[in-house]
Write a protein that holds these residues in place. Structure first.
Motif, PDB file in Angstrom:
ATOM      1  N   THR A 229      11.276  48.301  62.020  1.00 50.40           N
ATOM      2  CA  THR A 229      11.413  46.650  62.293  1.00 50.40           C
ATOM      3  C   THR A 229      10.655  46.494  63.623  1.00 50.40           C
ATOM      4  OG1 THR A 229      13.410  47.136  63.537  1.00 50.40           O
ATOM      5  CG2 THR A 229      13.411  46.811  61.170  1.00 50.40           C
TER       6      THR A 229
ATOM      7  N   ARG B 111       2.130  44.864  65.645  1.00 50.76           N
ATOM      8  CA  ARG B 111       1.761  45.330  64.066  1.00 50.76           C
ATOM      9  C   ARG B 111       0.873  44.402  63.473  1.00 50.76           C
ATOM     10  NH1 ARG B 111       5.743  46.721  59.914  1.00 50.76           N
ATOM     11  NH2 ARG B 111       7.644  46.339  61.453  1.00 50.76           N
TER      12      ARG B 111
ATOM     13  N   GLY C 281       9.900  51.318  57.049  1.00 52.56           N
ATOM     14  CA  GLY C 281      11.230  50.679  57.614  1.00 52.56           C
ATOM     15  C   GLY C 281      11.150  50.442  58.834  1.00 52.56           C
TER      16      GLY C 281
ATOM     17  N   SER D 231      11.892  45.005  66.069  1.00 51.50           N
ATOM     18  CA  SER D 231      12.585  45.159  67.324  1.00 51.50           C
ATOM     19  C   SER D 231      12.533  46.876  67.838  1.00 51.50           C
ATOM     20  CB  SER D 231      14.191  45.120  67.185  1.00 51.50           C
ATOM     21  OG  SER D 231      14.748  45.651  65.883  1.00 51.50           O
ATOM     22  N   GLN D 232      12.180  47.690  66.583  1.00 53.33           N
ATOM     23  CA  GLN D 232      11.973  49.198  67.027  1.00 53.33           C
ATOM     24  C   GLN D 232      10.575  49.359  67.581  1.00 53.33           C
ATOM     25  OE1 GLN D 232      12.939  50.309  63.118  1.00 53.33           O
ATOM     26  NE2 GLN D 232      14.810  51.503  63.764  1.00 53.33           N
TER      27      GLN D 232
END
Length: 360
Positions: free
Chosen positions: A184, A155, A182, A186-187
């Motif tokens: 995250t 990211r 939206g 973890s995604q």
């Protein structure tokens, strides 16, 4: 000599020995000098004594068959495109490449040096073909769809991520990917893990087919946002693969085509050829033409729709990888007045040589 073209067999059967000798002399003279051959000059070349009047009668019959034509009133005769194709199919004798010619090709492509980049090898092959043919040497390298080894999402900010892609050849590609709202951390990790589990050792096309086959499992294993990330990651890889492995054409010796070109129509055709050589969309089609036959293919003038506007001839042969899959092509581009009998075995041997070298 075995004639593989049924049309050439039928046409040859309509010609007597005298007509064949006159036709052969006209074509061979054209390939040697490019000049029209008249009846008086022909009478001195033929192995049997014929008057110019008798020769003119035969030439008239050959014109009626569409094999020769007179470029100017009262001029000699030149072969038509149909005549050149007939000559290549029915009269041309192609022998084996002489040992000294093979040695010259291998020396110029530097077969004794190992671990050289494929790009260098292909460039040398193109340069060699140009120098030995006095035409333009052509090499086409097909897209190399490498396998995927690893993918990672990093990211950068809430809307963007860096996609790190590692290929089976250890080539690393970085691409910026837009993130759905939206997502995250973890995604991102979940999507990367899913892709790595399914893509290791596969090509892009194989990954897509596998994910389509497991469509139901993908839906149950990932939520909507993670599935979106998987698709975006695949799209990023496709973009990197396209940028780094696209089909490319190497042409050497374009200046050779300028030799013996007069102003006007010939020069205009040459400009058209140079324009056609820049059209990348023609590469795949030329590859398919080479792949359609097991050996050397000859395209004369408008027979080759890729370069038909310039009226150029193309002699091309495919080269193959260790699995006998066509991965490229080598050849010669030049005017229709090429020494086909000399160039065909040269192109054939070069294709075999390149096949052997790319397998090392």
């Amino acid at each position: 000599m075995t004639i593989n073209n049924p049309l050439a067999v039928d046409l040859l059967s309509t010609l007597d020995e005298r007509s064949r000798e006159i036709f052969r002399s006209i074509v061979e003279s054209y390939l040697e000098s490019g000049d029209p051959l008249g009846s008086r000059s022909l009478s001195r070349l033929l192995p049997v004594a014929l008057s110019p009047a008798s020769i003119r009668n035969v030439m008239s019959d050959l014109e009626g068959l569409g094999l020769i034509y007179a470029p100017h009133v009262s001029a000699g005769r030149l072969p038509t495109q149909k005549g050149l194709r007939f000559f290549v199919d029915a009269f041309m004798q192609v022998g084996d490449l002489q040992p000294e010619m093979r040695e010259s090709i291998e020396r110029q492509v530097r077969t004794d040096e190992l671990n050289r980049p494929v790009e260098t090898l292909l460039t040398e092959a193109s340069q060699m073909l140009s120098g030995m043919s006095r035409g333009a040497g052509l090499v086409i390298a097909a897209k190399n769809e490498s396998t995927i080894r690893h993918i990672e999402f990093i990211r950068l900010d809430p809307q963007r991520a860096l996609v790190v892609l590692v290929g089976g050849n250890d080539q690393v590609e970085n691409r910026i990917m837009e993130l759905p709202a939206g997502v995250t951390a973890s995604q991102l990790t979940e999507a990367a893990n899913f892709l790595n589990a399914h893509l290791a050792g596969r090509t892009m096309d194989e990954v897509r087919k596998e994910l389509e086959r497991q469509h139901g499992e993908v839906r149950s294993a990932l939520d909507a946002l993670s599935r979106d990330l998987v698709e975006r990651g695949l799209a990023a890889w496709a973009g990197a693969s396209s940028a780094s492995g696209s089909t490319r054409m190497i042409v050497r010796g374009r200046a050779n085509l300028l030799e013996n070109v007069s102003a006007g129509e010939d020069l205009d055709r040459l400009r058209l050829l140079f324009d056609e050589l820049e059209r990348n969309e023609s590469l795949i089609e030329l590859m398919s033409l080479a792949d359609a036959g097991s050996g050397v293919r000859i395209f004369i003038g408008s027979e080759n729709k890729l370069f038909s506007l310039s009226g150029s001839s193309v002699i091309v042969a495919p080269y193959r990888d260790g699995e006998d899959k066509v991965i490229g092509a080598v050849g010669i581009i030049g005017p229709t007045r090429l020494n086909y009998a000399r160039i065909v075995p040269m192109v054939d041997y070069t294709a075999q040589l390149v096949s052997r070298l790319v397998r090392k």
